[in-house]
Design a protein around this motif. Structure first.
Motif, PDB file in Angstrom:
ATOM      1  N   CYS A 138     -31.352  -3.618   8.351  1.00  0.00           N
ATOM      2  CA  CYS A 138     -30.294  -2.659   8.701  1.00  0.00           C
ATOM      3  C   CYS A 138     -30.852  -1.476   9.483  1.00  0.00           C
ATOM      4  O   CYS A 138     -30.189  -0.955  10.391  1.00  0.00           O
ATOM      5  N   LEU A 139     -32.062  -1.035   9.139  1.00  0.00           N
ATOM      6  CA  LEU A 139     -32.636   0.138   9.778  1.00  0.00           C
ATOM      7  C   LEU A 139     -33.542  -0.192  10.957  1.00  0.00           C
ATOM      8  O   LEU A 139     -34.026   0.718  11.632  1.00  0.00           O
ATOM      9  N   ALA A 140     -33.781  -1.472  11.197  1.00  0.00           N
ATOM     10  CA  ALA A 140     -34.688  -1.849  12.282  1.00  0.00           C
ATOM     11  C   ALA A 140     -34.191  -1.340  13.627  1.00  0.00           C
ATOM     12  O   ALA A 140     -34.978  -1.013  14.514  1.00  0.00           O
ATOM     13  N   ALA A 141     -32.877  -1.265  13.796  1.00  0.00           N
ATOM     14  CA  ALA A 141     -32.316  -0.834  15.076  1.00  0.00           C
ATOM     15  C   ALA A 141     -32.703   0.604  15.413  1.00  0.00           C
ATOM     16  O   ALA A 141     -32.701   0.997  16.580  1.00  0.00           O
ATOM     17  N   ASP A 142     -33.052   1.404  14.393  1.00  0.00           N
ATOM     18  CA  ASP A 142     -33.448   2.784  14.664  1.00  0.00           C
ATOM     19  C   ASP A 142     -34.697   2.858  15.527  1.00  0.00           C
ATOM     20  O   ASP A 142     -34.953   3.870  16.183  1.00  0.00           O
ATOM     21  N   ALA A 143     -35.499   1.785  15.509  1.00  0.00           N
ATOM     22  CA  ALA A 143     -36.731   1.782  16.295  1.00  0.00           C
ATOM     23  C   ALA A 143     -36.447   1.830  17.786  1.00  0.00           C
ATOM     24  O   ALA A 143     -37.309   2.229  18.573  1.00  0.00           O
ATOM     25  N   ARG A 144     -35.257   1.456  18.199  1.00  0.00           N
ATOM     26  CA  ARG A 144     -34.924   1.494  19.628  1.00  0.00           C
ATOM     27  C   ARG A 144     -34.921   2.927  20.148  1.00  0.00           C
ATOM     28  O   ARG A 144     -35.074   3.174  21.338  1.00  0.00           O
ATOM     29  N   LEU A 145     -34.715   3.883  19.257  1.00  0.00           N
ATOM     30  CA  LEU A 145     -34.648   5.278  19.669  1.00  0.00           C
ATOM     31  C   LEU A 145     -35.999   5.777  20.176  1.00  0.00           C
ATOM     32  O   LEU A 145     -36.074   6.829  20.798  1.00  0.00           O
ATOM     33  N   TRP A 146     -37.066   5.011  19.875  1.00  0.00           N
ATOM     34  CA  TRP A 146     -38.397   5.397  20.341  1.00  0.00           C
ATOM     35  C   TRP A 146     -38.569   5.131  21.832  1.00  0.00           C
ATOM     36  O   TRP A 146     -39.527   5.599  22.426  1.00  0.00           O
ATOM     37  N   GLU A 166     -40.112  -4.057  23.125  1.00  0.00           N
ATOM     38  CA  GLU A 166     -39.108  -3.370  22.308  1.00  0.00           C
ATOM     39  C   GLU A 166     -38.647  -4.245  21.147  1.00  0.00           C
ATOM     40  O   GLU A 166     -38.464  -3.763  20.031  1.00  0.00           O
ATOM     41  N   GLY A 167     -38.465  -5.543  21.432  1.00  0.00           N
ATOM     42  CA  GLY A 167     -38.055  -6.452  20.371  1.00  0.00           C
ATOM     43  C   GLY A 167     -39.100  -6.567  19.280  1.00  0.00           C
ATOM     44  O   GLY A 167     -38.778  -6.572  18.087  1.00  0.00           O
ATOM     45  N   ALA A 168     -40.384  -6.660  19.687  1.00  0.00           N
ATOM     46  CA  ALA A 168     -41.460  -6.751  18.701  1.00  0.00           C
ATOM     47  C   ALA A 168     -41.576  -5.468  17.894  1.00  0.00           C
ATOM     48  O   ALA A 168     -41.753  -5.501  16.672  1.00  0.00           O
ATOM     49  N   TRP A 169     -41.475  -4.325  18.578  1.00  0.00           N
ATOM     50  CA  TRP A 169     -41.570  -3.034  17.887  1.00  0.00           C
ATOM     51  C   TRP A 169     -40.440  -2.874  16.875  1.00  0.00           C
ATOM     52  O   TRP A 169     -40.651  -2.437  15.751  1.00  0.00           O
ATOM     53  N   GLU A 170     -39.245  -3.230  17.291  1.00  0.00           N
ATOM     54  CA  GLU A 170     -38.093  -3.127  16.407  1.00  0.00           C
ATOM     55  C   GLU A 170     -38.302  -3.971  15.144  1.00  0.00           C
ATOM     56  O   GLU A 170     -38.029  -3.520  14.025  1.00  0.00           O
ATOM     57  N   ALA A 171     -38.795  -5.204  15.324  1.00  0.00           N
ATOM     58  CA  ALA A 171     -38.991  -6.099  14.194  1.00  0.00           C
ATOM     59  C   ALA A 171     -40.076  -5.585  13.251  1.00  0.00           C
ATOM     60  O   ALA A 171     -39.936  -5.645  12.025  1.00  0.00           O
TER      61      ALA A 171
END
Length: 245
Positions: free
Chosen positions: A224-232, A82-87
């Motif tokens: 700023c928008l990287a956190a949106d990736a957590r929604l996946w 999740e951390g890698a995907w977010e980044a």
């Protein structure tokens, strides 16, 4: 550049292809195997700004997972994947936004490059690529290489910079030092790319400065928008915590 001034190139065009045998500038102008000089080609730019950051972000996630050191800005309970995907998603946001903004400004401004005459001369004797070289000769402001390199490498540099405070203990201190060195290296490389554009006469200094500004905004946008990736990913309850009431 310095070697082939507009006066020399104009003389080459006046004398025709036969002049290629007597003058180095004319030889370069009419050669089918050469193109206007640039230290950082488009292919190298892609490698430095996209391919390398993705690989290093994956490596960074693996190191963080192996060391058991979750970063302070990473959500609690997040896995290495999740951390890698977010980044990586944040990196794509940064690069995509920067690329769109830069091209819109280039088309709106239409400023000639410092090597405008050389590109026009090259286009006039290479019919197959004529339109491409003619168009790019009018796209000086802002520098695409400077903005894209800073968006990619700058994003990576900020990510490594955020890691510095997240490591504790002797092993983590060494990792923090490595992260700090990587952060400085990334940002320095981005600055070097911009400097080459001035040295190679593809851009004026203000073009590069404007490109760096756009790239810096892209970095901020991506983080700023990287956190949106957590929604996946499905929401999980971290270990040791009960179900929400």
């Amino acid at each position: 550049g310095k070697e082939c001034s507009p006066v020399k190139l104009d003389a080459c065009l006046g004398r025709g292809k036969a002049s290629a045998d007597s003058d180095r500038c004319c030889e370069l102008l009419y050669s089918s195997s050469s193109s206007p000089t640039e230290q950082v080609s488009d292919a190298l730019l892609v490698c430095l700004s996209a391919v390398l950051p993705v690989l290093l972000l994956l490596l960074r996630a693996g190191v963080a997972y192996g060391a058991g050191g979750a970063r302070p800005w990473q959500p609690r309970g997040a896995t290495a994947l999740e951390g890698a995907w977010e980044a990586i998603v944040g990196l794509l946001y940064a690069l995509g936004a920067t690329l769109v903004v830069v091209n819109l400004i280039k088309r709106a401004v239409g400023r000639p490059r410092p090597n405008h005459f050389a590109l026009q001369a090259y286009a006039s004797v290479h019919e197959g690529d004529r339109r491409e070289w003619e168009e790019t000769s009018w796209r000086s402001f802002p520098s695409g290489h400077a903005s894209i390199s800073l968006a990619g490498l700058g994003y990576l540099g900020v990510a490594f910079g955020l890691d510095v405070s997240g490591w504790k203990g002797l092993q983590q201190t060494l990792l923090a030092a490595a992260a700090a060195a990587a952060s400085v290296g990334c940002c320095s490389t981005a600055l070097w790319v911009g400097a080459t554009r001035v040295e190679d006469y593809w851009h004026a200094t203000e073009d590069v400065l404007a490109g760096w500004m756009v790239g810096a905004l892209g970095v901020a946008f991506g983080h700023c928008l990287a956190a949106d990736a957590r929604l996946w990913f499905p929401k999980r309850v971290p270990q040791g915590e009960g179900a929400p009431m």
